[in-house]
Design an enzyme around this catalytic site. Structure first.
Site, PDB file in Angstrom:
ATOM      1  N   PHE A 130      60.761  53.827  13.710  1.00  0.00           N
ATOM      2  CA  PHE A 130      61.726  53.966  13.043  1.00  0.00           C
ATOM      3  C   PHE A 130      63.082  53.371  14.108  1.00  0.00           C
ATOM      4  CE2 PHE A 130      65.392  57.377  12.993  1.00  0.00           C
ATOM      5  CZ  PHE A 130      66.506  56.716  12.308  1.00  0.00           C
TER       6      PHE A 130
ATOM      7  N   LYS B  63      50.979  50.741  18.493  1.00  0.00           N
ATOM      8  CA  LYS B  63      49.680  50.853  18.034  1.00  0.00           C
ATOM      9  C   LYS B  63      49.583  51.071  16.503  1.00  0.00           C
ATOM     10  CE  LYS B  63      46.385  54.829  18.714  1.00  0.00           C
ATOM     11  NZ  LYS B  63      46.148  56.171  19.231  1.00  0.00           N
TER      12      LYS B  63
ATOM     13  N   ILE C 280      49.687  52.036  24.193  1.00  0.00           N
ATOM     14  CA  ILE C 280      50.215  52.258  25.361  1.00  0.00           C
ATOM     15  C   ILE C 280      49.392  52.797  26.524  1.00  0.00           C
ATOM     16  CG2 ILE C 280      52.694  52.000  24.663  1.00  0.00           C
ATOM     17  CD1 ILE C 280      53.001  55.152  25.137  1.00  0.00           C
TER      18      ILE C 280
ATOM     19  N   SER D   5      56.423  61.815  17.450  1.00  0.00           N
ATOM     20  CA  SER D   5      57.825  61.958  17.461  1.00  0.00           C
ATOM     21  C   SER D   5      58.205  63.349  16.758  1.00  0.00           C
ATOM     22  CB  SER D   5      58.777  60.722  16.899  1.00  0.00           C
ATOM     23  OG  SER D   5      58.448  60.536  15.894  1.00  0.00           O
TER      24      SER D   5
ATOM     25  N   THR E 177      64.827  62.374  24.579  1.00  0.00           N
ATOM     26  CA  THR E 177      65.505  63.238  23.501  1.00  0.00           C
ATOM     27  C   THR E 177      66.354  64.306  24.228  1.00  0.00           C
ATOM     28  OG1 THR E 177      65.006  64.959  21.595  1.00  0.00           O
ATOM     29  CG2 THR E 177      63.297  64.626  23.327  1.00  0.00           C
ATOM     30  N   ASP E 178      67.164  64.824  23.210  1.00  0.00           N
ATOM     31  CA  ASP E 178      68.033  66.154  23.863  1.00  0.00           C
ATOM     32  C   ASP E 178      67.057  67.301  23.651  1.00  0.00           C
ATOM     33  OD1 ASP E 178      67.833  66.523  20.806  1.00  0.00           O
ATOM     34  OD2 ASP E 178      70.015  66.426  20.710  1.00  0.00           O
ATOM     35  N   GLU E 179      65.760  67.312  22.973  1.00  0.00           N
ATOM     36  CA  GLU E 179      65.135  68.450  22.715  1.00  0.00           C
ATOM     37  C   GLU E 179      64.414  68.879  24.195  1.00  0.00           C
ATOM     38  OE1 GLU E 179      62.424  68.561  19.560  1.00  0.00           O
ATOM     39  OE2 GLU E 179      63.722  67.499  18.158  1.00  0.00           O
TER      40      GLU E 179
ATOM     41  N   TYR F 215      55.730  68.840  21.059  1.00  0.00           N
ATOM     42  CA  TYR F 215      56.549  67.470  21.086  1.00  0.00           C
ATOM     43  C   TYR F 215      57.511  67.543  22.246  1.00  0.00           C
ATOM     44  CZ  TYR F 215      60.165  64.275  20.291  1.00  0.00           C
ATOM     45  OH  TYR F 215      61.157  63.260  20.220  1.00  0.00           O
TER      46      TYR F 215
ATOM     47  N   LYS G 160      57.681  65.370  25.774  1.00  0.00           N
ATOM     48  CA  LYS G 160      58.767  64.512  26.012  1.00  0.00           C
ATOM     49  C   LYS G 160      59.417  64.812  27.722  1.00  0.00           C
ATOM     50  CE  LYS G 160      60.454  61.321  24.136  1.00  0.00           C
ATOM     51  NZ  LYS G 160      59.877  60.081  24.086  1.00  0.00           N
TER      52      LYS G 160
ATOM     53  N   ARG H 101      60.294  76.726  10.559  1.00  0.00           N
ATOM     54  CA  ARG H 101      59.486  75.850  11.436  1.00  0.00           C
ATOM     55  C   ARG H 101      59.183  77.046  12.802  1.00  0.00           C
ATOM     56  NH1 ARG H 101      62.031  70.546  13.949  1.00  0.00           N
ATOM     57  NH2 ARG H 101      60.904  69.704  12.121  1.00  0.00           N
TER      58      ARG H 101
HETATM   59  P1  NAD Z   1      58.486  56.957  14.986  1.00  0.00           P
HETATM   60  O1  NAD Z   1      57.478  58.162  15.173  1.00  0.00           O
HETATM   61  O2  NAD Z   1      59.529  56.664  13.906  1.00  0.00           O
HETATM   62  O3  NAD Z   1      58.062  55.655  15.872  1.00  0.00           O
HETATM   63  C1  NAD Z   1      57.147  55.814  17.087  1.00  0.00           C
HETATM   64  C2  NAD Z   1      56.442  54.490  17.008  1.00  0.00           C
HETATM   65  O4  NAD Z   1      55.723  54.502  18.443  1.00  0.00           O
HETATM   66  C3  NAD Z   1      55.483  53.941  15.999  1.00  0.00           C
HETATM   67  O5  NAD Z   1      55.679  52.595  15.720  1.00  0.00           O
HETATM   68  C4  NAD Z   1      54.125  54.386  16.363  1.00  0.00           C
HETATM   69  O6  NAD Z   1      53.159  53.421  15.968  1.00  0.00           O
HETATM   70  C5  NAD Z   1      54.386  54.096  17.916  1.00  0.00           C
HETATM   71  N1  NAD Z   1      53.264  54.822  18.750  1.00  0.00           N
HETATM   72  C6  NAD Z   1      52.907  55.856  18.759  1.00  0.00           C
HETATM   73  N2  NAD Z   1      51.796  56.134  19.498  1.00  0.00           N
HETATM   74  C7  NAD Z   1      51.309  54.786  20.335  1.00  0.00           C
HETATM   75  C8  NAD Z   1      50.796  54.515  21.101  1.00  0.00           C
HETATM   76  N3  NAD Z   1      50.042  55.283  21.884  1.00  0.00           N
HETATM   77  N4  NAD Z   1      50.675  53.375  21.724  1.00  0.00           N
HETATM   78  C9  NAD Z   1      51.734  52.388  21.003  1.00  0.00           C
HETATM   79  N5  NAD Z   1      52.638  52.693  20.173  1.00  0.00           N
HETATM   80  C10 NAD Z   1      52.685  54.023  19.704  1.00  0.00           C
HETATM   81  O7  NAD Z   1      59.737  57.659  16.167  1.00  0.00           O
HETATM   82  P2  NAD Z   1      61.208  57.440  16.374  1.00  0.00           P
HETATM   83  O8  NAD Z   1      61.930  58.669  15.597  1.00  0.00           O
HETATM   84  O9  NAD Z   1      61.474  56.202  16.190  1.00  0.00           O
HETATM   85  O10 NAD Z   1      61.586  57.685  17.809  1.00  0.00           O
HETATM   86  C11 NAD Z   1      61.404  56.648  19.093  1.00  0.00           C
HETATM   87  C12 NAD Z   1      61.766  57.285  20.182  1.00  0.00           C
HETATM   88  O11 NAD Z   1      62.739  57.977  20.376  1.00  0.00           O
HETATM   89  C13 NAD Z   1      60.573  58.544  20.845  1.00  0.00           C
HETATM   90  O12 NAD Z   1      60.211  58.371  22.178  1.00  0.00           O
HETATM   91  C14 NAD Z   1      61.250  59.868  20.419  1.00  0.00           C
HETATM   92  O13 NAD Z   1      60.877  60.886  21.180  1.00  0.00           O
HETATM   93  C15 NAD Z   1      62.927  59.451  20.782  1.00  0.00           C
HETATM   94  N6  NAD Z   1      63.857  59.966  20.087  1.00  0.00           N
HETATM   95  C16 NAD Z   1      63.910  60.245  18.749  1.00  0.00           C
HETATM   96  C17 NAD Z   1      64.939  60.764  18.239  1.00  0.00           C
HETATM   97  C18 NAD Z   1      65.004  60.965  16.634  1.00  0.00           C
HETATM   98  O14 NAD Z   1      65.824  61.489  16.119  1.00  0.00           O
HETATM   99  N7  NAD Z   1      63.885  60.077  15.918  1.00  0.00           N
HETATM  100  C19 NAD Z   1      66.027  61.238  18.837  1.00  0.00           C
HETATM  101  C20 NAD Z   1      65.996  61.000  20.091  1.00  0.00           C
HETATM  102  C21 NAD Z   1      64.962  60.318  21.081  1.00  0.00           C
HETATM  103  O1  DAU Z   2      66.972  65.801  18.588  1.00  0.00           O
HETATM  104  C1  DAU Z   2      66.340  64.747  18.533  1.00  0.00           C
HETATM  105  C2  DAU Z   2      64.813  64.799  17.812  1.00  0.00           C
HETATM  106  O2  DAU Z   2      65.445  64.815  16.425  1.00  0.00           O
HETATM  107  C3  DAU Z   2      63.960  63.766  18.093  1.00  0.00           C
HETATM  108  O3  DAU Z   2      63.323  64.166  19.638  1.00  0.00           O
HETATM  109  C4  DAU Z   2      62.734  63.830  17.237  1.00  0.00           C
HETATM  110  O4  DAU Z   2      61.860  62.806  17.507  1.00  0.00           O
HETATM  111  C5  DAU Z   2      63.059  64.018  15.806  1.00  0.00           C
HETATM  112  O5  DAU Z   2      62.080  63.898  14.917  1.00  0.00           O
HETATM  113  C6  DAU Z   2      64.251  64.933  15.407  1.00  0.00           C
HETATM  114  O6  DAU Z   2      63.578  66.453  15.788  1.00  0.00           O
HETATM  115  P1  DAU Z   2      64.064  67.406  14.582  1.00  0.00           P
HETATM  116  O7  DAU Z   2      62.880  68.426  14.655  1.00  0.00           O
HETATM  117  O8  DAU Z   2      65.411  67.921  15.105  1.00  0.00           O
HETATM  118  O9  DAU Z   2      64.049  66.576  13.071  1.00  0.00           O
HETATM  119  P2  DAU Z   2      63.586  66.793  11.894  1.00  0.00           P
HETATM  120  O10 DAU Z   2      64.095  65.588  11.042  1.00  0.00           O
HETATM  121  O11 DAU Z   2      62.100  67.124  11.774  1.00  0.00           O
HETATM  122  O12 DAU Z   2      64.274  68.145  11.326  1.00  0.00           O
HETATM  123  C7  DAU Z   2      65.587  68.178  11.310  1.00  0.00           C
HETATM  124  C8  DAU Z   2      66.169  69.462  11.122  1.00  0.00           C
HETATM  125  O13 DAU Z   2      66.028  69.823   9.913  1.00  0.00           O
HETATM  126  C9  DAU Z   2      65.536  70.559  11.834  1.00  0.00           C
HETATM  127  O14 DAU Z   2      66.228  71.912  11.943  1.00  0.00           O
HETATM  128  C10 DAU Z   2      64.327  71.047  10.677  1.00  0.00           C
HETATM  129  C11 DAU Z   2      64.945  70.846   9.436  1.00  0.00           C
HETATM  130  N1  DAU Z   2      64.130  70.616   8.224  1.00  0.00           N
HETATM  131  C12 DAU Z   2      63.391  69.489   8.553  1.00  0.00           C
HETATM  132  C13 DAU Z   2      62.569  69.139   7.367  1.00  0.00           C
HETATM  133  C14 DAU Z   2      61.693  68.120   7.544  1.00  0.00           C
HETATM  134  C15 DAU Z   2      64.372  71.053   7.332  1.00  0.00           C
HETATM  135  O15 DAU Z   2      65.265  72.085   6.877  1.00  0.00           O
HETATM  136  N2  DAU Z   2      63.624  70.669   6.223  1.00  0.00           N
HETATM  137  C16 DAU Z   2      62.632  69.862   6.164  1.00  0.00           C
HETATM  138  O16 DAU Z   2      62.251  69.489   5.264  1.00  0.00           O
END
Ligand code: NAD
Ligand code: DAU
Length: 337
Positions: free
Chosen positions: A12, A35, A60, A83, A122-124, A153, A157, A276
């Site tokens: 993403f 991957k 990786i 993630s 991540t902020d988490e 998770y 991180k 959760r």
């Molecule tokens: P995502 O799950 O959508 O994408 C992860 C990607 O990494 C995928 O394309 C997957 O194929 C690849 N991948 C997984 N394992 C691998 C491996 N061993 N080798 C090579 N590639 C691999 O994740 P995302 O939501 O796009 O998050 C990307 C990064 O940003 C992560 O490091 C996550 O911790 C960080 N992040 C995400 C959010 C969020 O809101 N989604 C917020 C802050 C930080």
């Molecule tokens: O804060 C950054 C993080 O945000 C990233 O590090 C993670 O990769 C990313 O997945 C995200 O984590 P969250 O756990 O906050 O995101 P998620 O989309 O899973 O859920 C967002 C909020 O919504 C969380 O409080 C759980 C809630 N939720 C989630 C799902 C899937 C629901 O209420 N209903 C749902 O169906």
């Protein structure tokens, strides 16, 4: 910089970053190491010119592959990770492998080559915060907030951040770290909150809210995350951590109500489902260091407009997600979610 390696660039946020770089940095070639797990999709890179990028499918954790790929690179931007919190509760093992061993493999290669490394986090890692008080006063995360991760998770991180910090101090790795809040936008996997509810609504299914829905997330459009990362890559101080956020705090219930409004539905037309385990209550980012030091500002701060555009993306690109929907929902059904 002539060539950068972007790990996880078919996921993403990584793919949005690749699009951002190809659009805004005409002299930079992007090699994507991914991957292609369930979360990665080569289609996320469709439309990018072949002379500006290449996709290298691979892990990786594969040190030989990583060493070879970094041979020509000037920098690595490391997005690849497992993630999703909910998945980490049902099976933590790929999180330990990719997030810890994978990051270790990359920083070892980067330090041997002496190249620039940017670690996406991540902020988490900071755990969670109390809700705002009645007057709206509350604390936010800063780069000095102690690490206190809650889930498999976020703990992996956090561990990966600490590895990067140690490699900076012990080996002089030329690294920066950014910790961003919750992203939204196109190409997000439908297991995640906003796209799960959008695709539920498209399918005529009621949105699913964990627990009471009072949990707060600090939303940022993924394009703003990309511009911040590029800024840090170019101008960030080595060894520093920058928090990325766009002052987008919303409770989960507010987000569901907005989605229902945009679909023309009643605000209470959603379902409460099981919470959760260990669910973090509130995240909030203080991004003043990034703004003051590097002059970054977010552009996509109209959340309703951004969500509306995201809804349109999922409506227009139904073939991108439709085949995964039943499987994702079947998995959630097992945990009563
Ligand atoms: P995502 O799950 O959508 O994408 C992860 C990607 O990494 C995928 O394309 C997957 O194929 C690849 N991948 C997984 N394992 C691998 C491996 N061993 N080798 C090579 N590639 C691999 O994740 P995302 O939501 O796009 O998050 C990307 C990064 O940003 C992560 O490091 C996550 O911790 C960080 N992040 C995400 C959010 C969020 O809101 N989604 C917020 C802050 C930080
Ligand atoms: O804060 C950054 C993080 O945000 C990233 O590090 C993670 O990769 C990313 O997945 C995200 O984590 P969250 O756990 O906050 O995101 P998620 O989309 O899973 O859920 C967002 C909020 O919504 C969380 O409080 C759980 C809630 N939720 C989630 C799902 C899937 C629901 O209420 N209903 C749902 O169906």
């Amino acid at each position: 910089m002539r060539e950068i390696v972007v790990t996880g660039g078919a996921g993403f946020i990584g793919s949005n970053f690749v699009h951002y770089v190809v659009k805004n940095q005409p002299d930079v070639f992007v090699a994507i190491l991914d991957k292609l797990t369930y979360a990665g999709n080569a289609r996320n890179l469709e439309g990018l010119p072949n002379d500006r990028h290449k996709l290298v499918p691979g892990d990786i954790c594969d040190a030989e592959l990583v060493d070879n790929l970094l041979e020509k690179a000037d920098a690595v931007v490391h997005y690849a990770a497992e993630s999703h919190n909910d998945n980490s509760l049902s099976d933590p093992s790929p999180f330990v492998q990719t997030n810890l061993v994978g990051t270790y493999t990359l920083i070892e290669a980067a330090r041997k080559k002496g190249i620039r490394f940017h670690h996406i986090s991540t902020d988490e890692v900071y755990g969670d915060l109390p809700l705002r008080d009645a007057d709206g006063n509350s604390e936010s995360f800063t780069d000095t907030t102690p690490y206190n991760p809650s889930s498999p998770y976020s703990s992996t991180k956090a561990g990966s951040d600490l590895l990067v910090r140690a490699w900076v101090r012990s080996f002089g790795l030329k690294a920066t770290i950014s910790n961003c809040s919750n992203n939204y936008g196109p190409y997000q996997h439908i297991e995640k909150f906003i796209p799960r509810q959008i695709t539920n609504l498209i399918c005529g299914v009621r949105p699913k809210l964990y627990g009471s829905g009072e949990n707060v997330r600090d939303w940022i459009h993924t394009n703003d995350h990309s511009s911040a990362v590029w800024k840090i890559l170019e101008e960030g101080r080595i060894g520093e951590t920058y928090l990325i956020g766009a002052d987008g705090e919303k409770s989960n219930k507010e987000v569901i109500e907005l989605l229902l409004k945009l679909f023309g539905k009643s605000p209470d037309d959603f379902e409460h489902v099981n919470d959760r385990p260990g669910h973090d209550l509130r995240y909030a980012i203080d991004s003043s260091k990034l703004r003051a030091e590097l002059g970054w500002t977010p552009e996509f701060t109209d959340f309703e407009k951004g969500v509306e555009e995201t809804i349109n993306w999922y409506k227009t690109n139904e073939d991108w997600w439709r085949s995964q929907k039943a499987e994702v929902e079947a998995k959630y059904a097992l945990s009563g979610q």
